[in-house]
Design an enzyme around this catalytic site. Structure first.
Site, PDB file in Angstrom:
ATOM      1  N   ALA B  16       6.399  11.508   5.553  1.00 31.69           N
ATOM      2  CA  ALA B  16       6.264  12.582   4.552  1.00 31.69           C
ATOM      3  C   ALA B  16       5.171  13.569   4.958  1.00 31.69           C
ATOM      4  O   ALA B  16       5.374  14.788   4.938  1.00 31.69           O
ATOM      5  CB  ALA B  16       5.956  11.989   3.176  1.00 31.69           C
ATOM      6  N   VAL B  17       3.998  13.044   5.335  1.00 30.76           N
ATOM      7  CA  VAL B  17       2.903  13.938   5.735  1.00 30.76           C
ATOM      8  C   VAL B  17       3.209  14.537   7.110  1.00 30.76           C
ATOM      9  O   VAL B  17       2.942  15.721   7.361  1.00 30.76           O
ATOM     10  CB  VAL B  17       1.562  13.173   5.749  1.00 30.76           C
ATOM     11  CG1 VAL B  17       0.440  14.070   6.271  1.00 30.76           C
ATOM     12  CG2 VAL B  17       1.222  12.659   4.359  1.00 30.76           C
ATOM     13  N   ARG B  42      11.922   2.703  15.878  1.00 33.48           N
ATOM     14  CA  ARG B  42      13.122   3.029  15.106  1.00 33.48           C
ATOM     15  C   ARG B  42      13.464   4.522  15.125  1.00 33.48           C
ATOM     16  O   ARG B  42      14.632   4.915  15.105  1.00 33.48           O
ATOM     17  CB  ARG B  42      12.865   2.578  13.644  1.00 33.48           C
ATOM     18  CG  ARG B  42      14.038   2.467  12.738  1.00 33.48           C
ATOM     19  CD  ARG B  42      13.656   1.629  11.503  1.00 33.48           C
ATOM     20  NE  ARG B  42      12.270   1.883  11.075  1.00 33.48           N
ATOM     21  CZ  ARG B  42      11.906   2.743  10.126  1.00 33.48           C
ATOM     22  NH1 ARG B  42      12.816   3.428   9.471  1.00 33.48           N
ATOM     23  NH2 ARG B  42      10.633   2.917   9.805  1.00 33.48           N
ATOM     24  N   SER B  43      12.423   5.371  15.141  1.00 34.43           N
ATOM     25  CA  SER B  43      12.649   6.820  15.098  1.00 34.43           C
ATOM     26  C   SER B  43      12.633   7.468  16.476  1.00 34.43           C
ATOM     27  O   SER B  43      12.871   8.681  16.599  1.00 34.43           O
ATOM     28  CB  SER B  43      11.580   7.492  14.226  1.00 34.43           C
ATOM     29  OG  SER B  43      11.667   7.034  12.909  1.00 34.43           O
ATOM     30  N   CYS B 132      -6.490  12.098  -0.607  1.00 36.35           N
ATOM     31  CA  CYS B 132      -5.969  13.354  -1.164  1.00 36.35           C
ATOM     32  C   CYS B 132      -6.655  13.747  -2.472  1.00 36.35           C
ATOM     33  O   CYS B 132      -6.791  14.936  -2.768  1.00 36.35           O
ATOM     34  CB  CYS B 132      -4.463  13.271  -1.351  1.00 36.35           C
ATOM     35  SG  CYS B 132      -3.895  11.886  -2.353  1.00 36.35           S
ATOM     36  N   GLN B 159      -2.753  13.121 -11.271  1.00 32.79           N
ATOM     37  CA  GLN B 159      -2.233  12.981  -9.914  1.00 32.79           C
ATOM     38  C   GLN B 159      -0.713  13.010  -9.863  1.00 32.79           C
ATOM     39  O   GLN B 159      -0.048  12.414 -10.696  1.00 32.79           O
ATOM     40  CB  GLN B 159      -2.717  11.664  -9.319  1.00 32.79           C
ATOM     41  CG  GLN B 159      -4.210  11.630  -9.191  1.00 32.79           C
ATOM     42  CD  GLN B 159      -4.725  10.436  -8.428  1.00 32.79           C
ATOM     43  OE1 GLN B 159      -5.700   9.843  -8.831  1.00 32.79           O
ATOM     44  NE2 GLN B 159      -4.079  10.081  -7.326  1.00 32.79           N
ATOM     45  N   GLY B 163       1.772  11.580  -4.334  1.00 28.71           N
ATOM     46  CA  GLY B 163       0.647  10.813  -3.819  1.00 28.71           C
ATOM     47  C   GLY B 163       1.053   9.379  -3.504  1.00 28.71           C
ATOM     48  O   GLY B 163       0.402   8.697  -2.718  1.00 28.71           O
ATOM     49  N   ARG B 250      -2.021   9.050 -13.238  1.00 29.36           N
ATOM     50  CA  ARG B 250      -0.814   9.642 -12.654  1.00 29.36           C
ATOM     51  C   ARG B 250      -0.077  10.426 -13.737  1.00 29.36           C
ATOM     52  O   ARG B 250       0.024   9.964 -14.881  1.00 29.36           O
ATOM     53  CB  ARG B 250       0.075   8.526 -12.116  1.00 29.36           C
ATOM     54  CG  ARG B 250       1.181   8.978 -11.212  1.00 29.36           C
ATOM     55  CD  ARG B 250       0.734   9.278  -9.815  1.00 29.36           C
ATOM     56  NE  ARG B 250       0.257   8.110  -9.087  1.00 29.36           N
ATOM     57  CZ  ARG B 250      -0.165   8.153  -7.833  1.00 29.36           C
ATOM     58  NH1 ARG B 250      -0.174   9.290  -7.156  1.00 29.36           N
ATOM     59  NH2 ARG B 250      -0.618   7.068  -7.243  1.00 29.36           N
ATOM     60  N   HIS B 257      -2.169  17.648  -6.963  1.00 31.19           N
ATOM     61  CA  HIS B 257      -3.108  16.925  -7.823  1.00 31.19           C
ATOM     62  C   HIS B 257      -3.969  17.934  -8.584  1.00 31.19           C
ATOM     63  O   HIS B 257      -4.383  18.945  -8.024  1.00 31.19           O
ATOM     64  CB  HIS B 257      -4.059  16.067  -6.974  1.00 31.19           C
ATOM     65  CG  HIS B 257      -3.420  14.857  -6.349  1.00 31.19           C
ATOM     66  ND1 HIS B 257      -2.151  14.426  -6.655  1.00 31.19           N
ATOM     67  CD2 HIS B 257      -3.906  13.977  -5.444  1.00 31.19           C
ATOM     68  CE1 HIS B 257      -1.876  13.336  -5.960  1.00 31.19           C
ATOM     69  NE2 HIS B 257      -2.921  13.047  -5.209  1.00 31.19           N
ATOM     70  N   ASN B 330      -1.542  18.072  -2.740  1.00 26.56           N
ATOM     71  CA  ASN B 330      -1.979  16.809  -2.132  1.00 26.56           C
ATOM     72  C   ASN B 330      -1.310  16.521  -0.798  1.00 26.56           C
ATOM     73  O   ASN B 330      -1.785  15.672  -0.047  1.00 26.56           O
ATOM     74  CB  ASN B 330      -1.739  15.645  -3.105  1.00 26.56           C
ATOM     75  CG  ASN B 330      -0.323  15.589  -3.632  1.00 26.56           C
ATOM     76  OD1 ASN B 330       0.121  16.540  -4.292  1.00 26.56           O
ATOM     77  ND2 ASN B 330       0.382  14.520  -3.363  1.00 26.56           N
TER      78      ASN B 330
END
Lengths: 352, 352
Positions: B16-17, B42-43, B132, B159, B163, B250, B257, B330
């Site tokens: 994701a990041v 795997r990737s 974050c 948040q 996150g 959250r 955030h 975030n």
């Protein structure tokens, strides 16, 4: 002292808080003789059910207060401002849920678990009910204050849409229906705003968002809701110099306000001592075992009467401070329930 | 000093990041020679696009770091713990976005706008990127600290689901789709919980709710995320005795955030002075005119780089304190962007 059941008038019987009040009056111990339901002329003639009986709504007029002992007002500020003194002049004790009289020095601001003794200090014949955000924390903070002496509160709110009335609820539901279907939203600036549609009573979209604003603009950038938390906490606790900083934020929750409170006291306070005091306090439920996933959330406490407290921690850098998370149903204890409780304290004057 | 463009490895390129990082590397000034993309076996073999070019993903192995000058790690703690030292041993400077090294006294914790000078204090060849939530406020707090000297922070977070990674986003979207269709939900305890379905990475439903928990349980009831805010703020600001209380909550927001901060300084600080300093600070945008409805909200700042600050008020009971509301994406400044900025500071060592 007489020994008859007092007569109650409920002004604003057809509104959002009035509707909750009919439910509360039907469920609590019955301390009332006659209950009169009052609303605007537009709603007069409607039939509402309370205590299992049908009651015809009467139009607001001076005469409806004749013979009334206690008159509860669940109406906008300007209606209370005009009509609570009328009820008082006709001999009723007015219990007002609006903001009209909360800071009037001749009107007590009462939370029965905290300062029931103030009910009799009512030179104007009016007793005031606090704002829902203050009410969502003050029973718990009051219990801690009695034991440890509060000096500072730093409050952040997570306020529900219903704090802005039925329009707030409808707006959030409409926005949710629009944004929930689109799984691409929420990653680019403005896309939720474009999709959410009408803003209703809020200054920004509330679905998939939080909005750091509640109330109207006051001096130096403060929102009226933030000043209410400060001024009302001071008055209810009887601490005119209590240091209070509040930041009020609206969140996409239908009903139940949550708050974080960083509370400082005049002496050391451990989490265990706080848990014990809160666990024994009237109107407070402690739900605080994060190892078991136990802490209050709005989804689990909505519709209940107590102030729920969890995440109780002694601050790591000041043994006189506690960090807390609280939840309270803003339509029940936050409005109708506390008004009913005040009225019941007054009712005892007629029967004891 | 050489004068060639340094070689960069991005470990975790498919996460994701990592995905946000590819976008950031493609948009920012190009300071890199070769960019190698690395992920789990795997990737390996996948083709990703960065700087307008197709790059084949390589499997994580010691040899991928040969000839690498800077290796960015956007991977879970345990992967960083094992592989950042491997990269460092092969001569790369590791810039790690996990929690593995943040409090290691031999690893600097860097936010370039606040403490870029710390980049060179890296005896282990590793530089750490903050959490974050800390990152969503620390650029603004750092600017105020430079001028006024911070002594106390009371922080409450709002948040976002992301996150908790892609699973957090998917869980919130799935829950939203389930609850948005039913306009009766949200008024009785447990009804949202019953309707929301799977909880995913959260300990309670997030749709129509707020959840006062982030991270794992630490001593005395603290959540790991709350201790990160305290420990990382102290380390980044170089204030080992800074008093910090955080409560992490959250909210049903996809990304960005928000935080309220009650910040106390060693001298008086007016809202106007704070606005001026924040307005001139790198990486900070001030949006603070409530009369015009101007304050930051997640829906409006998601996808942008700065830390946004609004609702700037001098506390009414302490002229040394400010009350603020901040928003930061975030996934950008809160993760990928700050890592990229740290790597760029290191890159300058090769070209200047």
């Amino acid at each position: 002292m007489s020994n008859r059941l007092p007569t109650l008038a409920l002004v604003g019987a057809t509104g959002a808080v009035g509707t909750v009040m009919l439910d509360i009056l039907s469920r609590r111990e019955n301390v009332w003789g006659e209950i009169r339901l009052v609303a605007s002329a537009r709603s007069a003639g409607k039939v509402l059910r309370v205590r299992g009986e049908d009651v015809v709504v009467q139009a607001l007029a001076p005469e409806v207060f004749d013979g009334v002992d206690v008159a509860m007002f669940d109406v906008p500020d300007e209606v209370s401002k005009e009509w609570a003194p009328v009820a008082a002049a006709r001999g009723a004790v007015a219990v007002d849920n609006s903001g009209a009289f909360r800071l009037d020095p001749d009107v007590p601001l009462v939370v029965p678990e905290v300062n029931a003794d103030q009910v009799r200090n009512r030179p104007r014949g009016i007793i005031s009910n606090p704002n829902c955000t203050t009410l969502s924390m003050i029973v718990a903070i009051g219990a801690l204050h009695r034991e440890f002496g509060a000096t500072d509160l730093v409050v952040s709110s997570y306020q529900a849409a219903s704090g802005a009335g039925q329009e707030g609820i409808d707006t959030l539901r409409d926005q949710m229906a629009k944004v929930a279907a689109d799984r691409t939203l929420g990653t680019e600036a403005g896309d939720v705003r474009a999709a959410a549609g009408e803003l209703g009573p809020f200054p920004a979209p509330l679905a998939y968002n939080v909005v750091p604003w509640a109330g109207s603009l006051k001096e130096d950038g403060w929102a009226s809701e933030e000043l209410k938390v400060r001024n009302e906490s001071r008055k209810i606790l009887g601490l005119p110099d209590l240091r209070v900083s509040a930041t009020c934020v609206r969140v996409p929750v239908i009903t139940t306000h949550s708050l974080t409170v960083h509370a400082t006291f005049s002496q050391e306070v451990t989490a265990d001592a706080a848990r014990k005091i809160l666990g024994a306090a009237d109107g407070v439920e402690v739900l605080d075992d994060p190892a078991k996933g136990e802490f209050p959330t709005p989804a689990d406490v909505v519709g209940t009467d107590p102030t729920w407290v969890g995440r109780i921690r002694q601050s790591l850098d000041d043994p006189r401070s506690l960090d807390l998370f609280l939840c309270g149903d803003n339509l029940r204890k936050g409005a109708a329930l506390n008004t009913a409780q005040i009225a019941e304290v007054v009712a005892r004057e007629f029967t004891s």
